[in-house]
Scaffold this active site. Structure first.
Site, PDB file in Angstrom:
ATOM      1  N   THR A   8      12.050 -22.784  15.503  1.00  0.00           N
ATOM      2  CA  THR A   8      11.412 -24.038  15.914  1.00  0.00           C
ATOM      3  C   THR A   8      12.411 -25.188  15.783  1.00  0.00           C
ATOM      4  OG1 THR A   8       9.281 -23.185  15.245  1.00  0.00           O
ATOM      5  CG2 THR A   8       9.443 -25.571  15.483  1.00  0.00           C
TER       6      THR A   8
ATOM      7  N   CYS B 242      40.105 -29.340  -3.457  1.00  0.00           N
ATOM      8  CA  CYS B 242      40.128 -28.861  -4.829  1.00  0.00           C
ATOM      9  C   CYS B 242      39.623 -27.425  -4.853  1.00  0.00           C
ATOM     10  CB  CYS B 242      39.259 -29.752  -5.705  1.00  0.00           C
ATOM     11  SG  CYS B 242      39.570 -29.519  -7.430  1.00  0.00           S
TER      12      CYS B 242
ATOM     13  N   GLY C 294      27.524 -28.352  13.406  1.00  0.00           N
ATOM     14  CA  GLY C 294      28.744 -27.927  14.072  1.00  0.00           C
ATOM     15  C   GLY C 294      29.203 -26.552  13.587  1.00  0.00           C
ATOM     16  N   THR C 295      29.037 -26.300  12.315  1.00  0.00           N
ATOM     17  CA  THR C 295      29.456 -25.008  11.762  1.00  0.00           C
ATOM     18  C   THR C 295      28.699 -23.870  12.430  1.00  0.00           C
ATOM     19  OG1 THR C 295      29.997 -26.074   9.663  1.00  0.00           O
ATOM     20  CG2 THR C 295      29.637 -23.696   9.605  1.00  0.00           C
TER      21      THR C 295
HETATM   22  N1  PLP Z   1      34.625 -28.733  13.120  1.00  0.00           N
HETATM   23  C1  PLP Z   1      35.243 -29.909  12.885  1.00  0.00           C
HETATM   24  C2  PLP Z   1      36.480 -30.244  13.638  1.00  0.00           C
HETATM   25  C3  PLP Z   1      34.722 -30.794  11.941  1.00  0.00           C
HETATM   26  O1  PLP Z   1      35.346 -31.947  11.701  1.00  0.00           O
HETATM   27  C4  PLP Z   1      33.535 -30.426  11.253  1.00  0.00           C
HETATM   28  C5  PLP Z   1      32.998 -31.314  10.188  1.00  0.00           C
HETATM   29  O2  PLP Z   1      33.748 -31.973   9.495  1.00  0.00           O
HETATM   30  C6  PLP Z   1      32.922 -29.214  11.545  1.00  0.00           C
HETATM   31  C7  PLP Z   1      33.502 -28.382  12.471  1.00  0.00           C
HETATM   32  C8  PLP Z   1      31.640 -28.801  10.877  1.00  0.00           C
HETATM   33  O3  PLP Z   1      30.547 -29.545  11.375  1.00  0.00           O
HETATM   34  P1  PLP Z   1      29.180 -29.678  10.528  1.00  0.00           P
HETATM   35  O4  PLP Z   1      29.479 -30.553   9.374  1.00  0.00           O
HETATM   36  O5  PLP Z   1      28.210 -30.271  11.478  1.00  0.00           O
HETATM   37  O6  PLP Z   1      28.804 -28.293  10.146  1.00  0.00           O
END
Ligand code: PLP
Length: 385
Positions: free
Chosen positions: A236, A324, A71-72
């Protein structure tokens, strides 16, 4: 001791059906999907099926799905990929309560001359949509607003926001990482241009994500290299991860309604039991517009971390609202943005459930919480009575 896992907004158990679907692609079916031979071709076919399964859940076309590593990466790529096509525009609008994947990207871009607007939320975590509209101007390159908050579960009116942003002619991205699989969504008739999702939040493994890019959206790839993902993301493919995510999306689509209403009942039972049995506690976030699996509760006069440690002794996994940083426990930026008092923000706990939780587990946690809270309050220097 049995583990009672109530930290599903952090990560989820990989579903058995998902493990079964992906396993052959670690072993006998190891071909490269880009190869010309049929050994690789069968893998490529399976990736296509996965793309179609994900598109079916999102209500979009298969060729609008771009696989990423998490997601990041999807969030970073969405923002940077749009900015690269608009060198003359220098403003990004987002919210104060985004995940660090978005806020960290924006703050880094600020060092490169971009203006970042972080729109406020109210005490219940609801977005000030009027402020958002007023801040959009001709210099705005992209608006990025999450669909559901990872800490409180608060859901933003994303279709309304997307339509408003579109009417101003600006590109709109949403981080839907906590929403996908938990609430229905359809991209087909929406004004969302880009959307991020992450496999490990919906019972697929870690290390795979998706960036949805609406056809026709101006976008410059961030990861250059091979021709994979139609040139939008080189490298890949994580074949087992992609196949797993396709299966997880198929399962989510099939069971979304019945599972989510069951999970919501469990969450409500837990929350009500805690509120009834623990004095001086409150729920953080708009209880009407919230993910059905998430409960963020603040307990006055005690530390969230202390509660977590005691829960941990009973095998219960949850998470706290503090991070933290550099030795000091900073309350969460989300709760601070909502104006939650410092003492309450310090004592916040997030329970996030999934389809694998049971009523017995909820009863067990509900029974332990008042004991834990009482024990910690008896030791707390802030309690005077
Ligand atoms: N965005 C939101 C709202 C999330 O809750 C998270 C993960 O906790 C992320 C982005 C990041 O996703 P990933 O852990 O797959 O990089």
């Amino acid at each position: 001791m049995k583990t009672i896992y109530m930290d599903n907004n952090a990560t989820t158990k990989v579903a058995d059906e998902v493990i079964e679907e992906m396993t052959p692609y670690f072993g006998e079916l190891y071909g490269n999907p880009s190869s010309m031979h049929s050994f690789g071709g069968q893998v490529s076919k399976k990736i296509r099926q996965s793309r179609e399964r994900i598109a079916a859940l999102l209500g979009c076309e298969a060729d609008e799905i771009v696989f990423t590593s998490c997601g990041t990466e999807s969030d970073n790529t969405a923002i940077r990929g749009v900015l690269a096509t608009k060198p003359d525009k220098r403003k990004i609008i987002t919210t104060r309560v985004e995940h660090p994947a978005v806020l960290g990207t924006c703050r880094e871009l600020e060092h490169h001359g971009y203006t970042i607007v972080e729109v406020a939320v109210d005490k219940q975590g609801r977005l000030d949509v009027d402020e958002l509209r007023d801040r959009i101007d001709d210099d705005t390159a992209i608006v990025s607003v999450m669909q559901a908050n990872n800490e409180t579960g608060v859901i933003f009116p994303i279709d309304q926001i997307a339509a408003m942003v579109k009417a101003k002619g600006v590109t709109f991205h949403t981080d839907a990482i906590q929403a996908v699989g938990k609430i229905p969504l359809s991209l087909a008739g929406s004004n969302i241009d880009l959307l991020s999702l992450s496999g490990h939040k919906l019972h697929a493994p870690k290390g795979v994500g998706v960036l949805y890019i609406r056809r026709g959206t101006r976008f410059a790839p961030f990861m250059l290299g091979g021709h994979q993902e139609s040139g939008k993301r080189g490298g890949t493919e994580n074949v087992p991860g992609i196949i797993a995510l396709g299966k997880a999306c198929e399962l989510a689509q099939k069971h979304l309604e019945e599972e989510n209403s069951r999970v919501k009942q469990l969450r409500d039972k837990l929350e009500e039991a805690i509120l009834a049995s623990c004095p001086d506690c409150m729920v953080n976030g708009d209880r009407q517009h919230r993910l059905g699996n998430t409960s963020n509760v603040s307990f006055e006069y005690i530390e969230g971390e202390a509660i977590l440690l005691m829960l941990n002794k009973f095998g219960i996994c949850a998470s706290s609202g503090s991070a933290c940083t550099s030795g000091s426990l900073e309350p969460s930026h989300v709760l601070r943005a909502m104006g939650v008092p410092f003492t309450a923000a310090h004592g916040s706990i997030r329970f996030s459930l999934s389809r694998y939780n049971t009523e017995d587990e909820v009863d067990f946690v509900a029974e332990k919480m008042p004991e834990i809270v009482k024990k910690l309050r008896d030791l707390s220097p802030f309690v005077t009575t």
